[in-house]
Write a protein that holds these residues in place. Structure first.
Motif, PDB file in Angstrom:
ATOM      1  N   ASP A  74       2.147 -13.225  43.712  1.00 33.34           N
ATOM      2  CA  ASP A  74       0.724 -13.220  44.552  1.00 33.34           C
ATOM      3  C   ASP A  74       0.926 -13.308  46.007  1.00 33.34           C
ATOM      4  O   ASP A  74       1.485 -12.902  46.498  1.00 33.34           O
ATOM      5  N   ASP A  75      -0.040 -14.819  46.711  1.00 36.93           N
ATOM      6  CA  ASP A  75       0.103 -14.740  47.899  1.00 36.93           C
ATOM      7  C   ASP A  75       1.170 -15.587  48.609  1.00 36.93           C
ATOM      8  O   ASP A  75       1.474 -16.326  49.476  1.00 36.93           O
ATOM      9  N   GLY A  76       1.877 -16.519  47.333  1.00 33.52           N
ATOM     10  CA  GLY A  76       2.456 -17.526  47.226  1.00 33.52           C
ATOM     11  C   GLY A  76       3.997 -16.728  47.747  1.00 33.52           C
ATOM     12  O   GLY A  76       4.777 -16.358  46.848  1.00 33.52           O
ATOM     13  N   ARG A  77       5.027 -17.686  48.076  1.00 31.30           N
ATOM     14  CA  ARG A  77       6.534 -17.423  48.025  1.00 31.30           C
ATOM     15  C   ARG A  77       7.408 -18.226  49.021  1.00 31.30           C
ATOM     16  O   ARG A  77       6.628 -19.129  49.122  1.00 31.30           O
ATOM     17  N   ILE A  78       8.469 -18.867  47.624  1.00 31.27           N
ATOM     18  CA  ILE A  78       9.245 -19.771  47.625  1.00 31.27           C
ATOM     19  C   ILE A  78      11.126 -19.274  48.677  1.00 31.27           C
ATOM     20  O   ILE A  78      11.111 -17.962  48.097  1.00 31.27           O
ATOM     21  N   HIS A  93       5.334 -21.966  49.495  1.00 33.29           N
ATOM     22  CA  HIS A  93       3.864 -22.018  50.855  1.00 33.29           C
ATOM     23  C   HIS A  93       3.101 -21.216  49.348  1.00 33.29           C
ATOM     24  O   HIS A  93       3.202 -19.867  49.107  1.00 33.29           O
ATOM     25  N   ARG A  94       2.346 -21.946  49.536  1.00 35.59           N
ATOM     26  CA  ARG A  94       1.149 -21.604  47.642  1.00 35.59           C
ATOM     27  C   ARG A  94       1.612 -21.578  46.644  1.00 35.59           C
ATOM     28  O   ARG A  94       1.187 -20.997  46.336  1.00 35.59           O
ATOM     29  N   LEU A  95       3.320 -21.902  46.503  1.00 33.85           N
ATOM     30  CA  LEU A  95       3.529 -21.824  45.213  1.00 33.85           C
ATOM     31  C   LEU A  95       4.507 -22.833  44.704  1.00 33.85           C
ATOM     32  O   LEU A  95       5.324 -23.147  45.485  1.00 33.85           O
ATOM     33  N   GLY A  96       4.714 -23.420  43.856  1.00 36.75           N
ATOM     34  CA  GLY A  96       5.640 -24.777  43.487  1.00 36.75           C
ATOM     35  C   GLY A  96       6.754 -24.318  42.254  1.00 36.75           C
ATOM     36  O   GLY A  96       6.737 -23.152  42.429  1.00 36.75           O
ATOM     37  N   LEU A  97       7.093 -25.494  42.360  1.00 35.89           N
ATOM     38  CA  LEU A  97       8.037 -25.042  42.118  1.00 35.89           C
ATOM     39  C   LEU A  97       8.423 -26.549  41.254  1.00 35.89           C
ATOM     40  O   LEU A  97       9.366 -27.455  42.059  1.00 35.89           O
ATOM     41  N   ASP A 164      -0.298 -25.975  45.674  1.00 37.66           N
ATOM     42  CA  ASP A 164      -0.858 -25.449  47.101  1.00 37.66           C
ATOM     43  C   ASP A 164      -0.772 -26.184  48.163  1.00 37.66           C
ATOM     44  O   ASP A 164       0.766 -27.243  48.113  1.00 37.66           O
ATOM     45  N   GLY A 165      -0.660 -25.977  49.405  1.00 43.90           N
ATOM     46  CA  GLY A 165      -0.132 -26.336  50.604  1.00 43.90           C
ATOM     47  C   GLY A 165       0.754 -25.655  51.154  1.00 43.90           C
ATOM     48  O   GLY A 165       2.046 -24.269  50.405  1.00 43.90           O
TER      49      GLY A 165
END
Length: 568
Positions: A74-78, A93-97, A164-165
């Motif tokens: 979606d709008d998140g990335r690593i 950014h707005r994506l967990g790991l 988040d964040g």
């Protein structure tokens, strides 16, 4: 967060994401023919070991270019970049790991232990398999959870970054201890630096690349990313055959990598050529293979090193008198091994003890006797003896003995192994001829114009019978012994292609050589740089990130571009 990837995109299922000098890469391939659902940090110290597992939301897509690896959802990335050869930086950014130990069980003899370092607050995974530590230092943001810290047995051991964040961290591979990690550059600066470093390498080894050579930059990346710093038994900077499971240096594969690097990276090329000679034993034999943790002498590989050295000189490899002296001594000892220990009493021809010695492990030439005198071996040794004669002359030594032995072996090869249309191997103990339909029996074309013209013409006709739309199959597709994924019983391989193309060209069969070059280059541009290829479909087989294949593409493409520029 704005990141602009630069360079050729590739699938990490085929080619690991890594960096020159590093002993680890990021890949879903965690063992031979085993592809995991998630990407892993995979180390090549003490073997191939998946150390850390990176878990992102299901449905996240992965994209890779030489300097940047990314997950998108979606709008998140690593994003992930290399800081240096043993450190990566990861930011979200707005994506967990989740970063989890790949081994689910910790025993006194295996697995990965997780603890928090009381000195700097970092979290450290300690791997039994590699004997190394993998320290995670959070630079911005906070961990959401820590699981399995200081626990034994079977459990989840890992760290969770929030969805988040924004957050950023560093992961380092090191030995016993290291000063706390301190950021020396921003993430974006590291990305630009890695891109600049790779581009400089590509500019050096493939300055001729253009839209007409669309696979050149990716081929350069395969070599650059598979290069490791000296460690363990790897005595020099080395291009591994792959950072998948074929993570060794075999004692003929290295020659093709040296040739691809010679013009633009001469020091690295010289290291590739000399590395196996660092482990030459008292008999003069080279090892079969070298890894971080072992040197194997169970087999040898064919003596193509004289051929390779002459090609390196032809490509302009700068050498000192010390280089010439060292190479002369090492090639002489390697040649004497074949003359002294691989010739039966009263026999002029050397022999293989097994198909593995030839590099063509299961070729049909070995379907009868496996201890054989074969024309490919004789041809390689003749070229090596000619090379020694040239080196002797250059160094002021006596070349006559080398020339005399070369002439003797050549005469015996033609007298004892030529049947009028092709060469046939002979069992050393039985004396029986071993007719086959393997391309191996046509490899004496590597002698070029040293063979009589009628023989090179017959060999060229035989090679044409092996030629498919993608290149020379190691067994004709019409043969009863052909197997599409049969290793040396059908698939197309890079080294045989290079040796045949070169021999045909020196024998005056430039039209056929051009056709083979064109077909193999098109194959790589379509199917990448696999260990070998299906001769009928062109599909890549086995290890999909093989450096001698990438090198062979660069060798053929560079030579084609040189010929094209000379023709006007």
């Amino acid at each position: 967060m704005t990141v602009v990837p630069i360079g050729p995109a590739f699938a990490v299922q085929d080619i690991p994401f890594s960096h020159r000098g590093s002993w680890f890469g990021i890949s879903p391939v965690i063992a031979e023919n085993i592809v995991a659902d998630d990407l892993h940090l995979v180390s090549h110290r003490n073997g191939m070991h998946a150390i850390l597992r990176f878990i992102v939301l299901p449905g996240a897509t992965v994209a890779a270019t030489p300097a940047l690896l990314s997950w998108h959802h979606d709008d998140g990335r690593i994003d992930l970049v290399f800081d240096d050869q043993d450190t990566i930086r990861v930011r979200g950014h707005r994506l967990g790991l989740d970063i989890v130990a790949a081994a689910g069980t910790l025993t006194p003899f295996s697995g990965t232990y997780l603890y928090q370092d009381p000195v700097d607050g970092s979290h450290v995974f300690t791997s039994y398999e590699t004997g190394r530590r993998y320290r995670v230092t959070v630079l911005t943001g906070d961990l959401e959870a820590v699981d399995g810290q200081q626990t034994l047995g079977t459990t989840r051991r890992g760290l969770t970054l929030p969805p988040d964040g924004e957050w950023e961290l560093a992961i380092e591979e090191f030995g016993t201890a290291r000063r706390p990690y301190r950021s020396r550059a921003t993430f974006d600066e590291l990305h630009r630096r890695a891109q600049t470093t790779f581009t400089a390498f590509a500019d050096a080894v493939a300055p001729w690349r253009s839209p007409a050579t669309p696979a050149a930059e990716l081929a350069a990346y395969v070599l650059w990313s598979a290069t490791v710093d000296p460690a363990g038994f790897v005595t020099r900077p080395a291009v591994l055959m792959s950072k998948h499971w074929m993570d060794k240096v075999w004692s003929w594969d290295h020659c093709f990598n040296a040739l691809a690097l010679a013009a633009g990276e001469p020091d690295l090329a010289r290291h590739q050529f000399q590395l196996p000679f660092d482990h030459q034993d008292d008999s003069g034999a080279l090892p079969d293979s070298i890894t971080h943790a072992e040197v194997l002498h169970n087999f040898v590989k064919p003596p193509i090193h004289g051929w390779a050295w002459q090609r390196l000189r032809h490509l302009g490899l700068p050498v000192t008198r010390q280089d010439l002296t060292q190479t002369y001594e090492r090639l002489a000892a390697w040649t004497r091994f074949w003359l002294d220990f691989r010739r039966a009493p009263g026999h002029a021809l050397p022999h293989y003890q097994h198909g593995n010695d030839s590099g063509w492990d299961n070729a049909t030439t070995f379907d009868g006797d496996r201890v054989i005198e074969s024309a490919d071996l004789a041809a390689f040794l003749i070229l090596q003896l000619r090379c020694l004669a040239e080196l002797a002359t250059e160094l002021g030594d006596d070349a006559a003995p080398w020339t005399a032995i070369a002439d003797e072996i050549r005469a015996a090869m033609l007298d004892q192994l030529w049947n009028g249309e092709r060469f046939e191997a002979r069992g050393v103990l039985s004396g029986a001829r071993q007719p086959s339909t393997s391309l191996l029996d046509l490899m004496p074309i590597v002698l070029g114009d040293e063979l009589p013209a009628p023989i090179t013409a017959a060999l060229a006709r035989g090679i044409e019978l092996h030629l498919t739309a993608y290149g020379p199959a190691t067994e004709p597709v019409t043969s009863a012994d052909y197997a599409a994924d049969g290793y040396w019983r059908g698939p197309i391989w890079a080294p045989s292609t290079i040796l045949i193309e070169d021999g045909l060209r020196r024998a005056g069969h430039s039209g056929l050589a051009d056709e083979i070059s064109e077909r193999f280059r098109a194959l790589c541009e379509r199917s990448g740089f696999a260990e070998n290829f299906d001769a009928e479909t062109g599909a890549g087989l086995r290890d999909r990130a093989y450096t001698w294949t990438a090198s062979s593409y660069l060798i053929l493409a560079a030579a084609h571009e040189r010929r094209r520029s000379l023709s006007g």
